[in-house]
Design a protein around this motif. Structure first.
Motif, PDB file in Angstrom:
ATOM      1  N   ALA A  87       0.828  -1.208   0.000  1.00 50.06           N
ATOM      2  CA  ALA A  87       0.000   0.000   0.000  1.00 50.06           C
ATOM      3  C   ALA A  87       0.863   1.259   0.000  1.00 50.06           C
ATOM      4  N   ILE A  88       1.921   1.259   0.798  1.00 51.66           N
ATOM      5  CA  ILE A  88       2.828   2.414   0.839  1.00 51.66           C
ATOM      6  C   ILE A  88       3.496   2.601  -0.521  1.00 51.66           C
ATOM      7  N   GLY A  89       3.915   1.479  -1.113  1.00 57.22           N
ATOM      8  CA  GLY A  89       4.545   1.552  -2.426  1.00 57.22           C
ATOM      9  C   GLY A  89       3.627   2.122  -3.489  1.00 57.22           C
ATOM     10  N   MET A  90       2.315   1.833  -3.386  1.00 52.51           N
ATOM     11  CA  MET A  90       1.347   2.331  -4.372  1.00 52.51           C
ATOM     12  C   MET A  90       1.213   3.850  -4.336  1.00 52.51           C
TER      13      MET A  90
ATOM     14  N   MET B   3      -0.866  11.597   4.190  1.00 49.33           N
ATOM     15  CA  MET B   3      -1.707  10.595   4.847  1.00 49.33           C
ATOM     16  C   MET B   3      -0.943   9.282   5.059  1.00 49.33           C
ATOM     17  N   THR B   4      -0.064   8.971   4.120  1.00 49.17           N
ATOM     18  CA  THR B   4       0.766   7.775   4.256  1.00 49.17           C
ATOM     19  C   THR B   4       1.692   7.894   5.461  1.00 49.17           C
ATOM     20  N   LEU B   5       2.274   9.084   5.639  1.00 51.72           N
ATOM     21  CA  LEU B   5       3.157   9.304   6.790  1.00 51.72           C
ATOM     22  C   LEU B   5       2.388   9.169   8.103  1.00 51.72           C
ATOM     23  N   ILE B   6       1.141   9.663   8.128  1.00 54.36           N
ATOM     24  CA  ILE B   6       0.303   9.531   9.325  1.00 54.36           C
ATOM     25  C   ILE B   6       0.078   8.046   9.640  1.00 54.36           C
ATOM     26  N   ALA B   7      -0.216   7.251   8.596  1.00 59.95           N
ATOM     27  CA  ALA B   7      -0.450   5.817   8.785  1.00 59.95           C
ATOM     28  C   ALA B   7       0.810   5.123   9.301  1.00 59.95           C
ATOM     29  N   ILE B   8       1.962   5.515   8.768  1.00 65.54           N
ATOM     30  CA  ILE B   8       3.231   4.914   9.207  1.00 65.54           C
ATOM     31  C   ILE B   8       3.511   5.231  10.663  1.00 65.54           C
TER      32      ILE B   8
ATOM     33  N   ALA C 249       1.347   6.119  12.983  1.00 64.18           N
ATOM     34  CA  ALA C 249       0.347   5.446  13.809  1.00 64.18           C
ATOM     35  C   ALA C 249       0.694   3.973  13.991  1.00 64.18           C
ATOM     36  N   ALA C 250       1.144   3.336  12.917  1.00 64.14           N
ATOM     37  CA  ALA C 250       1.524   1.927  13.004  1.00 64.14           C
ATOM     38  C   ALA C 250       2.681   1.740  13.985  1.00 64.14           C
ATOM     39  N   LEU C 251       3.648   2.657  13.942  1.00 61.44           N
ATOM     40  CA  LEU C 251       4.806   2.572  14.841  1.00 61.44           C
ATOM     41  C   LEU C 251       4.395   2.787  16.294  1.00 61.44           C
ATOM     42  N   VAL C 252       3.538   3.787  16.513  1.00 61.67           N
ATOM     43  CA  VAL C 252       3.096   4.099  17.877  1.00 61.67           C
ATOM     44  C   VAL C 252       2.341   2.912  18.476  1.00 61.67           C
ATOM     45  N   VAL C 253       1.422   2.339  17.705  1.00 57.26           N
ATOM     46  CA  VAL C 253       0.646   1.190  18.188  1.00 57.26           C
ATOM     47  C   VAL C 253       1.566   0.004  18.471  1.00 57.26           C
ATOM     48  N   GLN C 254       2.522  -0.212  17.579  1.00 56.73           N
ATOM     49  CA  GLN C 254       3.439  -1.341  17.793  1.00 56.73           C
ATOM     50  C   GLN C 254       4.271  -1.154  19.045  1.00 56.73           C
ATOM     51  N   ILE C 255       4.752   0.069  19.274  1.00 56.39           N
ATOM     52  CA  ILE C 255       5.579   0.342  20.447  1.00 56.39           C
ATOM     53  C   ILE C 255       4.762   0.204  21.733  1.00 56.39           C
TER      54      ILE C 255
ATOM     55  N   LEU D 223      -5.543   2.376   8.205  1.00 59.29           N
ATOM     56  CA  LEU D 223      -5.489   3.829   8.025  1.00 59.29           C
ATOM     57  C   LEU D 223      -5.156   4.215   6.583  1.00 59.29           C
ATOM     58  N   MET D 224      -4.401   3.385   5.890  1.00 60.08           N
ATOM     59  CA  MET D 224      -4.095   3.673   4.493  1.00 60.08           C
ATOM     60  C   MET D 224      -5.381   3.767   3.667  1.00 60.08           C
ATOM     61  N   PHE D 225      -6.376   2.945   4.020  1.00 58.98           N
ATOM     62  CA  PHE D 225      -7.662   2.978   3.312  1.00 58.98           C
ATOM     63  C   PHE D 225      -8.592   4.056   3.875  1.00 58.98           C
ATOM     64  N   VAL D 226      -8.627   4.166   5.215  1.00 60.05           N
ATOM     65  CA  VAL D 226      -9.521   5.142   5.849  1.00 60.05           C
ATOM     66  C   VAL D 226      -9.138   6.567   5.451  1.00 60.05           C
ATOM     67  N   LEU D 227      -7.838   6.846   5.402  1.00 63.62           N
ATOM     68  CA  LEU D 227      -7.362   8.186   5.042  1.00 63.62           C
ATOM     69  C   LEU D 227      -7.269   8.380   3.527  1.00 63.62           C
ATOM     70  N   VAL D 228      -7.668   7.352   2.797  1.00 65.53           N
ATOM     71  CA  VAL D 228      -7.687   7.375   1.326  1.00 65.53           C
ATOM     72  C   VAL D 228      -6.302   7.659   0.746  1.00 65.53           C
ATOM     73  N   ALA D 229      -5.263   7.188   1.440  1.00 62.15           N
ATOM     74  CA  ALA D 229      -3.928   7.235   0.841  1.00 62.15           C
ATOM     75  C   ALA D 229      -3.885   6.260  -0.332  1.00 62.15           C
ATOM     76  N   VAL D 230      -4.652   5.173  -0.177  1.00 65.79           N
ATOM     77  CA  VAL D 230      -4.835   4.187  -1.238  1.00 65.79           C
ATOM     78  C   VAL D 230      -6.334   3.930  -1.346  1.00 65.79           C
TER      79      VAL D 230
END
Length: 437
Positions: free
Chosen positions: A71-74, A239-244, A246-252, A267-274
């Motif tokens: 998704a990030i690559g897209m 929006m992609t940066l926000i998703a990244i 958020a993913a890091l924060v949740v993982q930590i 979040l990639m879909f919710v924020l319509v990054a993809v």
């Protein structure tokens, strides 16, 4: 019984070197271990299948991380990174390898995403590597260094988990040691990896290698050619940066890769990054990218369980230590060799620490080793399970990124180079440290 573990691991390594699929090599070796220890074929299969779930969480995490990476690559955000690297290194192969090693190192502590960054960053750089005639074995070595050295030496991110496991398992076996001493202990063997990296990028893989003359093996994926059109930062990149993040924060916070990857993907879909309509494509490509790694991790878990349940691991350590009572130099050498066999077969550093601690603490304590020296033995033996192991995510990850065009072999281009440049110095430095500390 002690010979079962050695034969099974050697069989797996030999089959892999002969270019047998790693997944098949692990399964065949697991079946062989069970049969050699006296189990029936049916019992061995049942034991293997019952324990593949031991790596289920990790395997599922990798599938989700694969989808997140796709998704990030897209979004095309990696184009900016690729163009930055091209300008920064300006054709200097050694500097490219140094930067890749540094980026990979950040994935273990500052931005703990582990191997998830590889399928995002490396495939778009393949065309750049080929234009520079960069030897991909050097890239694999730089990536594995970054995936491994930081958690070995630094008590941050995955390193805090790794060194914390060493401390906890030593305490569980009756030997208390401060975390600071574990960190101090692991700095010496970790320094061996730095030496190995320097040799790899400045001597071994410094020469040019022309991949245009090499025939792809297997089914190559499509790779984009170098895109010279200037990168423009747009809304979906933000929006992609926000998703990244958020993913890091949740993982930590949760210490769960599954939740972190799932958060980022949703979040990639919710924020319509993809666009949501591309969801099927995202997951399909994610499974294609990371599915084999996930299955290999599952099989490695089953293989490790077979070795443990048959008693071959315990017998191997008992036999090796019993023959050398009172000889610290030889005991240290044998314990590390045993650890190398065990961890190379199972393919995980973190997962083998509890096994090693149960066996190493009483043996090393009786032989007169100090607590910090025992920490070195356990940590070094555990770390030997990553570089060079066909079943380790620290080798599978680099191969997944570098073999997108079918021109990078997992065993000969990733496992063998990383074993030579990291496991050998790690072993030697760990051996010396266990004796002098």
């Amino acid at each position: 019984m002690a010979s079962v573990a050695i034969i099974a691991v050697l069989l797996m390594v030999t089959l892999s070197l002969l270019r047998v699929n790693v997944l098949l090599a692990i399964i065949i070796s697991a079946m062989s271990a069970g049969l050699m220890s006296g189990l029936s074929f049916v019992d061995t299969v049942e034991l293997f299948i019952e324990n593949v779930g031991g790596a289920g969480e990790t395997a599922f995490s990798y599938i989700l991380l694969g989808g997140f990476a796709v998704a990030i690559g897209m979004t095309g955000i990696t184009k900016g990174i690729v163009q930055f690297l091209r300008k920064a290194v300006k054709g200097r192969r050694v500097w490219m390898l140094v930067i890749i090693a540094l980026i990979a190192s950040l994935s273990q502590n500052a931005i703990p995403v582990h191997i998830a960054f590889i399928p995002i960053l490396i495939p778009p750089l393949i065309a750049v590597f080929d234009k520079m005639q960069l030897d991909r074995r050097g890239v694999a070595t730089a990536l594995t260094f970054g995936l491994k050295a930081p958690y070995v030496m630094l008590p941050l991110g995955f390193g805090l988990i790794f060194q914390g496991i060493i401390q906890e398992e030593m305490a569980n076996n009756g030997l208390e040691i401060p975390l600071s001493e574990v960190t101090l202990a692991m700095l010496i063997p970790g320094s061996g990896m730095i030496v190995g990296l320097i040799i790899a990028i400045t001597i071994t893989y410094r020469k040019k290698r022309d991949y245009s003359k090499e025939e792809p093996k297997g089914q190559p994926s499509n790779i984009e050619e170098v895109d010279d059109e200037p990168f423009v930062f747009e809304r979906h990149h933000f929006m992609t940066l926000i998703a990244i993040v958020a993913a890091l924060v949740v993982q930590i916070i949760t210490e769960q890769m599954v939740l972190g990857a799932l958060t980022g993907l949703v979040l990639m879909f919710v924020l319509v990054a993809v666009p949501l309509k591309r969801g099927e494509e995202v997951m399909s490509n994610g499974i294609t990218m990371m599915g084999m790694i996930a299955f290999i991790m599952l099989a490695a878990s089953g293989f490790g369980a077979v070795l443990q349940e048959t008693g071959s691991v315990d017998a191997l350590v008992d036999a090796s230590s019993g023959m050398l009572e009172g000889q610290k130099v030889l005991i240290s050498l044998i314990l590390l060799l045993v650890g190398l066999v065990i961890t190379m077969g199972i393919g995980t550093s973190f997962g083998t620490i509890p096994i090693l601690a149960v066996l190493y603490v009483p043996i090393a304590t009786a032989a007169g080793f100090s607590p910090i020296a025992i920490a070195v033995l356990i940590g070094t033996a555990g770390a030997l399970g990553d570089a060079g192991s066909p079943a380790s995510d620290s080798t599978l990850g680099p191969t997944a990124g570098l073999n997108v065009d079918g021109k990078h072999n997992h065993i000969w281009d990733t496992c063998v180079p990383t074993f030579l440049h990291f496991n050998i110095p790690l072993f030697l430095f760990g051996w010396i440290a266990s004796i002098i500390l």
